[in-house]
Design a protein around this motif. Structure first.
Motif, PDB file in Angstrom:
ATOM      1  N   CYS A  84      -5.784  -6.880  -0.764  1.00  0.00           N
ATOM      2  CA  CYS A  84      -6.313  -6.286   0.472  1.00  0.00           C
ATOM      3  C   CYS A  84      -7.285  -7.286   1.074  1.00  0.00           C
ATOM      4  O   CYS A  84      -8.449  -7.379   0.640  1.00  0.00           O
ATOM      5  CB  CYS A  84      -7.008  -4.962   0.187  1.00  0.00           C
ATOM      6  N   ASP A  87     -10.942  -9.281   7.258  1.00  0.00           N
ATOM      7  CA  ASP A  87     -10.769 -10.225   8.369  1.00  0.00           C
ATOM      8  C   ASP A  87     -11.608 -11.493   8.239  1.00  0.00           C
ATOM      9  O   ASP A  87     -11.524 -12.381   9.085  1.00  0.00           O
ATOM     10  CB  ASP A  87     -11.068  -9.539   9.708  1.00  0.00           C
ATOM     11  N   GLY A 115      -6.353  -9.791   6.984  1.00  0.00           N
ATOM     12  CA  GLY A 115      -5.721  -8.571   7.465  1.00  0.00           C
ATOM     13  C   GLY A 115      -4.464  -8.183   6.731  1.00  0.00           C
ATOM     14  O   GLY A 115      -3.864  -7.150   7.049  1.00  0.00           O
ATOM     15  N   HIS A 117      -2.251  -6.651   3.735  1.00  0.00           N
ATOM     16  CA  HIS A 117      -2.317  -5.705   2.615  1.00  0.00           C
ATOM     17  C   HIS A 117      -0.934  -5.607   1.993  1.00  0.00           C
ATOM     18  O   HIS A 117       0.056  -5.362   2.695  1.00  0.00           O
ATOM     19  CB  HIS A 117      -2.759  -4.313   3.089  1.00  0.00           C
ATOM     20  N   LYS A 159      -3.087  -6.872  11.720  1.00  0.00           N
ATOM     21  CA  LYS A 159      -2.874  -6.237  10.419  1.00  0.00           C
ATOM     22  C   LYS A 159      -1.398  -6.285  10.043  1.00  0.00           C
ATOM     23  O   LYS A 159      -0.518  -6.033  10.866  1.00  0.00           O
ATOM     24  CB  LYS A 159      -3.339  -4.782  10.457  1.00  0.00           C
ATOM     25  N   SER A 161       1.219  -5.137   6.613  1.00  0.00           N
ATOM     26  CA  SER A 161       1.224  -4.427   5.344  1.00  0.00           C
ATOM     27  C   SER A 161       2.653  -4.244   4.839  1.00  0.00           C
ATOM     28  O   SER A 161       3.551  -3.912   5.624  1.00  0.00           O
ATOM     29  CB  SER A 161       0.544  -3.065   5.498  1.00  0.00           C
TER      30      SER A 161
END
Length: 317
Positions: A84, A87, A115, A117, A159, A161
């Motif tokens: 994780c 920034d 950013g 994950h 972001k 993920s």
């Protein structure tokens, strides 16, 4: 305002900021040993992607089952842990030296961006002619090492993920791996073997042709010997005798037919010879091409070995 500290993060900072998350922990005794003074050892996950034509194939492993990479094979793996990244931090990870010494190399992204994950992915290639197995249980499951760097200021981030390989594996393409190179060489060798078998059949056919030609020559010689005898017989018969005239007419026709057969066999021999020479020329060219490809492969293997040596000198232990 206090001066901002940046640089490589320590074990305590990695823990306190929750940069590594362990999901579905099966091996709690190993997890604490993954934290190093200023890095973390990532373990191999239980999913991997193996190369195949068309859509790559996603496969799963049971906990405790080893991930096997065949000689000169390649697989895409994911880490068991998720990272994780805030920034103002980036990550850099690489293969542990214990596995580079077994002949593995890895291709990964240059860095883990702020950013992000999710798990980390890598393309593992086995540069040896032996199977390499990576355990999914115990200390030997630690495959990668990651270190985290604090930036001088927070970055503007997008972001991103992922939960695992199942999110992205259909976008992978295995082009230029050792596996594809060796498969290519094997296919070329098989084609060359087939061509050599065809040429051998042609040679057998040519030998049969010469037997037929020899038989025809013997036939002509026999007719040549018999012709004077037949002519001698005709002189003893009246010229207007039908049998004598038939024998006289038959001999030239037999000679012409034998000559025509010999000419036809010679023409077929020339065509067969030209065809064989053309085939041999083409396969000599293909053989030269294969030698060139093999030389390039040897250069690539030498480059990989050189990279392995550099990695062994500088990779994290």
């Amino acid at each position: 305002m206090p001066e901002r500290r940046y640089g490589v993060l320590t074990r305590e900072e990695i823990k306190d900021e929750g940069l590594v998350q362990i999901k579905d922990e099966h091996d709690p005794t190993v997890a604490p040993t993954c934290y190093k003074s200023a890095s973390y050892d990532l373990r191999v996950g239980l999913e991997y992607v193996s190369p195949r034509q068309g859509t790559p194939e996603l496969r799963g492993l049971e906990f405790g089952q080893g991930l096997q990479i065949p000689p000169f094979g390649a697989v895409i793996v994911a880490s068991r842990e998720h990272v994780c990244i805030p920034d103002d931090v980036i990550g850099k990870f690489n293969l542990r030296v214990a596995y580079t010494l077994k002949g593995l190399i890895v291709q990964v992204g240059t860095q883990v961006e702020p950013g992000y994950h999710g798990p980390l992915f890598g393309l593992l290639q086995n540069t040896t002619d032996k199977l390499v197995e990576i355990p999914t249980k115990g200390p030997q499951s630690r495959l990668f090492t990651i270190e985290f760097h604090r930036l001088s200021q927070a970055a503007q981030v997008e972001k991103k993920s992922y939960e695992g390989l199942s999110d992205i594996y259909t976008t992978f393409s295995f082009e230029g791996t050792f596996n594809s190179i060796t498969t290519n060489l094997k296919n070329n060798n098989d084609n060359l073997s087939d061509a050599l078998r065809q040429i051998e059949k042609q040679r057998i056919g040519q030998a049969n042709f010469w037997v037929s030609l020899l038989f025809s020559v013997i036939l002509v010689l026999v007719i040549s010997v018999l012709a004077p005898m037949l002519l001698n017989i005709t002189f003893r018969w009246p010229l207007n005798d039908p049998t004598a005239k038939g024998i006289i007419d038959l001999v030239p026709r037999q000679l012409e037919a034998a000559k025509a057969q010999i000419d036809q066999l010679k023409a077929e021999n020339e065509r067969t010879k030209a065809d064989l020479e053309d085939r041999l020329k083409r396969w000599e060219e293909r053989g030269t091409e294969m030698q060139t490809r093999t030389a390039r492969l040897e250069e690539q293997i030498a480059a990989v070995r050189a990279r392995l040596e550099r990695t062994r000198e500088g990779a994290p232990r």
